[in-house]
Design a protein around this motif. Sequence first.
Motif, PDB file in Angstrom:
ATOM      1  N   MET A 181       0.839  -1.204   0.000  1.00 33.58           N
ATOM      2  CA  MET A 181       0.000   0.000   0.000  1.00 33.58           C
ATOM      3  C   MET A 181       0.868   1.245   0.000  1.00 33.58           C
ATOM      4  SD  MET A 181      -2.928   1.404  -0.119  1.00 33.58           S
ATOM      5  CE  MET A 181      -4.092   0.073   0.228  1.00 33.58           C
ATOM      6  N   LEU A 182       1.914   1.227   0.798  1.00 32.81           N
ATOM      7  CA  LEU A 182       2.841   2.363   0.826  1.00 32.81           C
ATOM      8  C   LEU A 182       3.537   2.517  -0.520  1.00 32.81           C
ATOM      9  CD1 LEU A 182       4.351   4.613   2.297  1.00 32.81           C
ATOM     10  CD2 LEU A 182       5.925   2.873   3.204  1.00 32.81           C
ATOM     11  N   ARG A 183       3.962   1.406  -1.098  1.00 36.08           N
ATOM     12  CA  ARG A 183       4.630   1.453  -2.400  1.00 36.08           C
ATOM     13  C   ARG A 183       3.696   1.994  -3.488  1.00 36.08           C
ATOM     14  NH1 ARG A 183       9.103  -1.043  -3.309  1.00 36.08           N
ATOM     15  NH2 ARG A 183       8.751  -2.566  -1.648  1.00 36.08           N
ATOM     16  N   ARG A 184       2.433   1.673  -3.374  1.00 37.08           N
ATOM     17  CA  ARG A 184       1.449   2.119  -4.374  1.00 37.08           C
ATOM     18  C   ARG A 184       1.136   3.608  -4.251  1.00 37.08           C
ATOM     19  NH1 ARG A 184      -4.843   0.358  -3.807  1.00 37.08           N
ATOM     20  NH2 ARG A 184      -5.740   1.931  -5.189  1.00 37.08           N
ATOM     21  N   MET A 185       1.017   4.103  -3.014  1.00 38.09           N
ATOM     22  CA  MET A 185       0.514   5.466  -2.830  1.00 38.09           C
ATOM     23  C   MET A 185       1.596   6.533  -2.680  1.00 38.09           C
ATOM     24  SD  MET A 185      -2.567   4.785  -3.292  1.00 38.09           S
ATOM     25  CE  MET A 185      -3.142   6.477  -3.171  1.00 38.09           C
ATOM     26  N   LEU A 186       2.786   6.160  -2.234  1.00 39.03           N
ATOM     27  CA  LEU A 186       3.823   7.174  -2.027  1.00 39.03           C
ATOM     28  C   LEU A 186       4.148   7.960  -3.302  1.00 39.03           C
ATOM     29  CD1 LEU A 186       5.717   8.547  -0.056  1.00 39.03           C
ATOM     30  CD2 LEU A 186       7.385   6.709  -0.446  1.00 39.03           C
TER      31      LEU A 186
END
Length: 307
Positions: A181-186
């Motif tokens: 999720m972090l990789r997708r949204m950052l």
Amino acid sequence: MEIPTDQFGLARRASIVGTHTSDKVLRGKVASKELHRLWPGAMADFAAVEQLDDVEKHRLTVIAAAKAGDPNRIFSHVSAAAMHRLPLLWPDLTRVHVTSPKVGKLSARVIRHQGVVDPGDVEVVDGVTVTSIERTACDVARLGTSRQALVVLDAALRMKADAERMQAILESCRRFKGVEMLRRMLPHANALSESVGESLSRAVMLDFSDLPVPQQQVRIVDDRGEFIARVDFLLADKVIGEFDGLVKYNGTFDGKAAWQTVVDEKIREDKLRAQGYTVVRWTWQDLRDEARFHATLLKALRAAGVA
């Protein structure tokens, strides 16, 4: 006898029982709602606590908890966010969060996340040891929805968080829960969203592949180059999107009466439409029905001839 409190308004049992009061008196004041027990051994004025919003109440609870238990605990996730006053979307504040090398644990009051925090990602805020704003935003984003993730990442960057450090934190937590999720949204996060509502709006738009990626905080001028407005969103150079938090229409805003704000907004929109723009406004309620919000934007884009 008046019960003494510290700089945060906390009455700590260990400091006052036997010198200023007794356990019996404290129990009575809690029962009569003169005091609110935030943490075992830590209380505050009941009326004052009731006036706090949920995040500020959690923040005071974290401060109370920091004086109890292991002094080496690092408060993290939404608890660190509250200490940093980092804006959040629909946070779960029922428990205090800490990060420790010890095995993760869930209790009635505490969620202990297993992990090692780089010394460079540790700060002290109001006497509480917490994860840095960069690590905090990444931790909250990992364990949230895409909407919650973008809101907290945007907010951190708006508060001058180091984007490169956030990227390094992402690379260092490849095996952590929720890292995708972090990789997708950052990559989508930026400092341009001026509120939680604007970040949420953008998160919803990004989920629909048939909507153009919105430009943010765009300066609009008339044919003579005179400034008209700075708008929240511009889609396909034709459709202006504005998120309304409604606060400015209730009471006064920026020193203006509500009626004057409404009039000024109408004049502003008339000028924008005169330049050929389609203007769409939405509120929190509109964002709760994402399908309808999507349909509204598509309709505006079609009307503008760009969809």
